[in-house]
Design a protein around this motif. Structure first.
Motif, short mmCIF file in Angstrom:
data_model
loop_
_atom_site.label_atom_id
_atom_site.label_comp_id
_atom_site.label_asym_id
_atom_site.label_seq_id
_atom_site.Cartn_x
_atom_site.Cartn_y
_atom_site.Cartn_z
N ASP A 1 0.82 -1.21 0.00
CA ASP A 1 0.00 0.00 0.00
C ASP A 1 0.86 1.26 0.00
OD1 ASP A 1 -2.30 -1.55 -0.02
OD2 ASP A 1 -2.67 -1.32 2.14
N TYR A 2 1.96 1.23 0.75
CA TYR A 2 2.87 2.37 0.78
C TYR A 2 3.43 2.64 -0.63
CZ TYR A 2 6.96 5.24 1.60
OH TYR A 2 7.89 6.25 1.51
N ILE A 3 3.87 1.60 -1.31
CA ILE A 3 4.43 1.75 -2.66
C ILE A 3 3.36 2.27 -3.62
CG2 ILE A 3 5.39 0.50 -4.65
CD1 ILE A 3 7.39 1.05 -2.35
N LYS A 4 2.15 1.74 -3.54
CA LYS A 4 1.06 2.20 -4.41
C LYS A 4 0.77 3.68 -4.17
CE LYS A 4 -1.56 -2.09 -4.92
NZ LYS A 4 -2.85 -2.73 -4.62
N GLU A 5 0.82 4.11 -2.91
CA GLU A 5 0.55 5.50 -2.58
C GLU A 5 1.72 6.40 -2.99
OE1 GLU A 5 0.13 8.05 1.47
OE2 GLU A 5 -1.06 6.21 1.38
N LYS A 6 2.93 5.93 -2.79
CA LYS A 6 4.13 6.72 -3.08
C LYS A 6 4.35 6.87 -4.59
CE LYS A 6 8.31 8.24 -1.69
NZ LYS A 6 8.44 9.53 -1.05
N PHE A 7 4.07 5.83 -5.35
CA PHE A 7 4.33 5.83 -6.79
C PHE A 7 3.06 5.43 -7.56
CE2 PHE A 7 8.35 4.49 -4.71
CZ PHE A 7 9.12 5.61 -5.01
#
Length: 65
Positions: free
Chosen positions: A17-23
């Motif tokens: 989820d962090y990666i999806k939100e960040k990029f």
């Protein structure tokens, strides 16, 4: 979310989820450029080692600097 999640303190789903939100993919490669930065890979694929807990965010990110 500002700082990357620590592997020891997060789940794979939280890191994903962090990666999806960040990029986020905005489906406009000419305007975004993330695919070019990640050598044609989706951010989730590029950061698979981080998501799976094998390497830190910074270790994976340094592959694409």
């Amino acid at each position: 979310m500002e700082k990357p999640l620590e592997i020891a303190e997060s789940t794979a789903e939280e890191r994903r989820d962090y990666i999806k939100e960040k990029f986020p993919c905005i489906a406009d490669c000419d305007m975004c450029g993330l695919c070019k930065v990640f050598h044609g890979k989706d951010a989730e694929v590029a950061f698979a080692d981080y998501i799976d807990g094998n390497r830190s965010f910074n270790e994976v990110y340094s592959d694409y600097k």
